[in-house]
Design a protein around this motif. Structure first.
Motif, PDB file in Angstrom:
ATOM      1  N   VAL A   1       0.833  -1.218   0.000  1.00 13.02           N
ATOM      2  CA  VAL A   1       0.000   0.000   0.000  1.00 13.02           C
ATOM      3  C   VAL A   1       0.866   1.267   0.000  1.00 13.02           C
ATOM      4  CG1 VAL A   1      -1.817   1.232   1.230  1.00 13.02           C
ATOM      5  CG2 VAL A   1      -1.751  -1.265   1.295  1.00 13.02           C
ATOM      6  N   ASN A   2       0.517   2.197  -0.873  1.00  9.08           N
ATOM      7  CA  ASN A   2       1.168   3.524  -0.860  1.00  9.08           C
ATOM      8  C   ASN A   2       0.070   4.582  -1.026  1.00  9.08           C
ATOM      9  OD1 ASN A   2       0.577   3.860  -3.604  1.00  9.08           O
ATOM     10  ND2 ASN A   2       2.541   3.051  -4.274  1.00  9.08           N
ATOM     11  N   PRO A   3       0.426   5.883  -0.971  1.00  6.25           N
ATOM     12  CA  PRO A   3      -0.617   6.912  -1.054  1.00  6.25           C
ATOM     13  C   PRO A   3      -1.469   6.821  -2.319  1.00  6.25           C
ATOM     14  CG  PRO A   3       1.386   7.881  -0.198  1.00  6.25           C
ATOM     15  CD  PRO A   3       1.738   6.475  -0.618  1.00  6.25           C
ATOM     16  N   GLU A   4      -0.867   6.448  -3.449  1.00  5.77           N
ATOM     17  CA  GLU A   4      -1.659   6.320  -4.678  1.00  5.77           C
ATOM     18  C   GLU A   4      -2.739   5.255  -4.518  1.00  5.77           C
ATOM     19  OE1 GLU A   4       0.512   5.827  -8.427  1.00  5.77           O
ATOM     20  OE2 GLU A   4       2.080   7.098  -7.625  1.00  5.77           O
ATOM     21  N   PHE A   5      -2.400   4.159  -3.830  1.00  6.27           N
ATOM     22  CA  PHE A   5      -3.391   3.094  -3.590  1.00  6.27           C
ATOM     23  C   PHE A   5      -4.572   3.661  -2.802  1.00  6.27           C
ATOM     24  CE2 PHE A   5      -1.379  -1.372  -3.874  1.00  6.27           C
ATOM     25  CZ  PHE A   5      -0.356  -0.977  -4.701  1.00  6.27           C
TER      26      PHE A   5
ATOM     27  N   ARG B   1      -6.777   5.951  -4.818  1.00  2.00           N
ATOM     28  CA  ARG B   1      -7.503   5.134  -5.795  1.00  2.00           C
ATOM     29  C   ARG B   1      -8.648   4.350  -5.116  1.00  2.00           C
ATOM     30  NH1 ARG B   1      -7.293   3.690 -11.531  1.00  2.00           N
ATOM     31  NH2 ARG B   1      -8.944   2.149 -11.565  1.00  2.00           N
ATOM     32  N   ALA B   2      -8.341   3.788  -3.964  1.00  2.00           N
ATOM     33  CA  ALA B   2      -9.353   2.985  -3.261  1.00  2.00           C
ATOM     34  C   ALA B   2     -10.573   3.829  -2.887  1.00  2.00           C
ATOM     35  CB  ALA B   2      -8.745   2.354  -2.009  1.00  2.00           C
ATOM     36  N   GLY B   3     -10.352   5.143  -2.694  1.00  4.15           N
ATOM     37  CA  GLY B   3     -11.454   6.029  -2.334  1.00  4.15           C
ATOM     38  C   GLY B   3     -12.487   6.185  -3.432  1.00  4.15           C
ATOM     39  N   ARG B   4     -12.069   5.916  -4.688  1.00  3.75           N
ATOM     40  CA  ARG B   4     -13.053   6.060  -5.770  1.00  3.75           C
ATOM     41  C   ARG B   4     -13.234   4.768  -6.574  1.00  3.75           C
ATOM     42  NH1 ARG B   4      -9.563   6.922 -10.034  1.00  3.75           N
ATOM     43  NH2 ARG B   4      -7.625   7.920  -9.425  1.00  3.75           N
ATOM     44  N   ASP B   5     -12.684   3.668  -6.058  1.00  6.34           N
ATOM     45  CA  ASP B   5     -12.755   2.402  -6.791  1.00  6.34           C
ATOM     46  C   ASP B   5     -13.106   1.318  -5.770  1.00  6.34           C
ATOM     47  OD1 ASP B   5     -12.136  -0.023  -8.013  1.00  6.34           O
ATOM     48  OD2 ASP B   5     -10.408   0.770  -9.093  1.00  6.34           O
ATOM     49  N   ALA B   6     -14.401   1.013  -5.698  1.00  2.44           N
ATOM     50  CA  ALA B   6     -14.879   0.106  -4.645  1.00  2.44           C
ATOM     51  C   ALA B   6     -14.284  -1.288  -4.786  1.00  2.44           C
ATOM     52  CB  ALA B   6     -16.405   0.038  -4.684  1.00  2.44           C
ATOM     53  N   ALA B   7     -14.064  -1.736  -6.028  1.00  4.91           N
ATOM     54  CA  ALA B   7     -13.523  -3.084  -6.230  1.00  4.91           C
ATOM     55  C   ALA B   7     -12.101  -3.162  -5.683  1.00  4.91           C
ATOM     56  CB  ALA B   7     -13.542  -3.429  -7.723  1.00  4.91           C
TER      57      ALA B   7
ATOM     58  N   PRO C   1      -0.372  15.046  -3.633  1.00  2.00           N
ATOM     59  CA  PRO C   1      -0.858  16.222  -2.895  1.00  2.00           C
ATOM     60  C   PRO C   1      -2.274  16.026  -2.355  1.00  2.00           C
ATOM     61  CG  PRO C   1      -0.569  16.713  -5.254  1.00  2.00           C
ATOM     62  CD  PRO C   1       0.056  15.376  -4.988  1.00  2.00           C
ATOM     63  N   LEU C   2      -3.095  15.301  -3.093  1.00 10.51           N
ATOM     64  CA  LEU C   2      -4.459  15.044  -2.633  1.00 10.51           C
ATOM     65  C   LEU C   2      -4.431  14.228  -1.336  1.00 10.51           C
ATOM     66  CD1 LEU C   2      -7.395  15.435  -3.414  1.00 10.51           C
ATOM     67  CD2 LEU C   2      -7.276  13.323  -4.761  1.00 10.51           C
ATOM     68  N   PHE C   3      -3.528  13.243  -1.306  1.00  9.05           N
ATOM     69  CA  PHE C   3      -3.363  12.406  -0.114  1.00  9.05           C
ATOM     70  C   PHE C   3      -2.978  13.266   1.087  1.00  9.05           C
ATOM     71  CE2 PHE C   3      -0.452   9.893   2.595  1.00  9.05           C
ATOM     72  CZ  PHE C   3      -1.305   8.879   2.990  1.00  9.05           C
TER      73      PHE C   3
END
Ligand code: UDP
Length: 247
Positions: free
Chosen positions: A39-43, A46-52, A230-232
């Motif tokens: 897991v990293n910040p990009e994950f 991404r997980a916040g907008r990708d339920a799968a 930056p979003l993270f």
């Protein structure tokens, strides 16, 4: 029992590299399938907008803290993680363990030829490393059957899947139950680093949490996906201000 924390809703295990290697060893002896996510910040973004993808991360047997940004976030949220466990480092250490303990390793993914070169480099570096197969394949579901057949025949203990996130993690979640490989790990660009196709950031940049900057300079085409960083930072800063803790 591994302690975990949540960063913006995503579980991250508070584990060290030594513990993670011991965990892999223990799972290899069980023989039943397990999934590791790096897991990293990009994950997390991404997980916040990708339920799968979020479901796959939630279901992973081990979620290692890959990415200095997670350590910063955890400190800020007052639930510090003990150390960064970089997936790329774990791959080379598993190769070393393979040479010592005979773990069979299969390399799936990366551009054609890259996994073969990575296997050669690992054999030079860790004589006796037991790489039982490589296959570029693709993350497309229609290519799953062919890859699974090759993997099943090679009977690895450890499967390293290099399709980048989320494709690699979805691939593992989809195929791992049928494959019965004890440990499958999504390893992103690790095979590119080992093969020398991409250079990893120098140690001082990694230590100072600047690996992302190095990758951005070397691969400017990553800028769009790196807006996640930056979003993270913004979301972590505001979640604490608004809710006062690690939610
Ligand atoms: N890749 C692949 N097939 C694809 C997409 C990606 O084999 O359809 C490979 C790519 O060649 C690279 C890895 O997946 O080796 C992903 O690297 P990236 O640096 O994007 O991953 P990250 O470390 O950022 O997750």
């Amino acid at each position: 029992m591994i302690e975990s924390i949540r960063i913006l809703g995503v579980r991250v295990d508070n584990i060290t590299m030594d513990e993670a290697l011991a965990w892999v060893g223990a799972m290899v002896t069980t023989g039943t399938p397990h999934q590791i996510a790096t897991v990293n910040p990009e994950f997390i973004i991404r997980a916040g907008r990708d339920a799968a993808f979020a479901a796959v991360l939630q279901g992973a047997d081990l979620a290692i803290p890959d990415g200095q940004g997670l350590l910063w976030a955890a400190r800020w949220l007052k639930r510090p993680l003990r150390e960064r466990v970089a997936g790329s480092d774990m791959v080379t250490l598993l190769a070393r363990e393979s040479a010592r303990q005979g773990y069979r390793i299969f390399l799936l993914g990366a551009a054609p030829g890259v996994a073969d070169t990575a296997a050669e480099r690992l054999r030079e570096r860790y004589p006796g490393v037991n790489i039982v197969g490589t296959h570029p394949g693709s993350p497309r579901p229609e290519d799953d059957a062919q890859a699974c057949e090759l993997i099943r025949r090679a009977r690895p203990h450890i499967l390293l899947v290099a399709y980048g996130a989320p494709a690699q993690d979805l691939w593992i979640a989809r195929n791992q139950p049928l494959l019965c490989v004890p440990v499958a790990i999504g390893v992103g660009g690790s095979l590119d680093f080992i093969a020398g196709v991409q250079k990893r950031a120098p140690a001082w940049m990694r230590r100072n949490g600047l690996e992302w900057l190095y990758r951005l300079i070397r691969q400017p085409s990553r800028w769009r996906r790196m807006l996640a960083l930056p979003l993270f930072v913004w979301r972590v800063l505001t979640v604490r201000n608004h809710r006062g803790g690690a939610k």
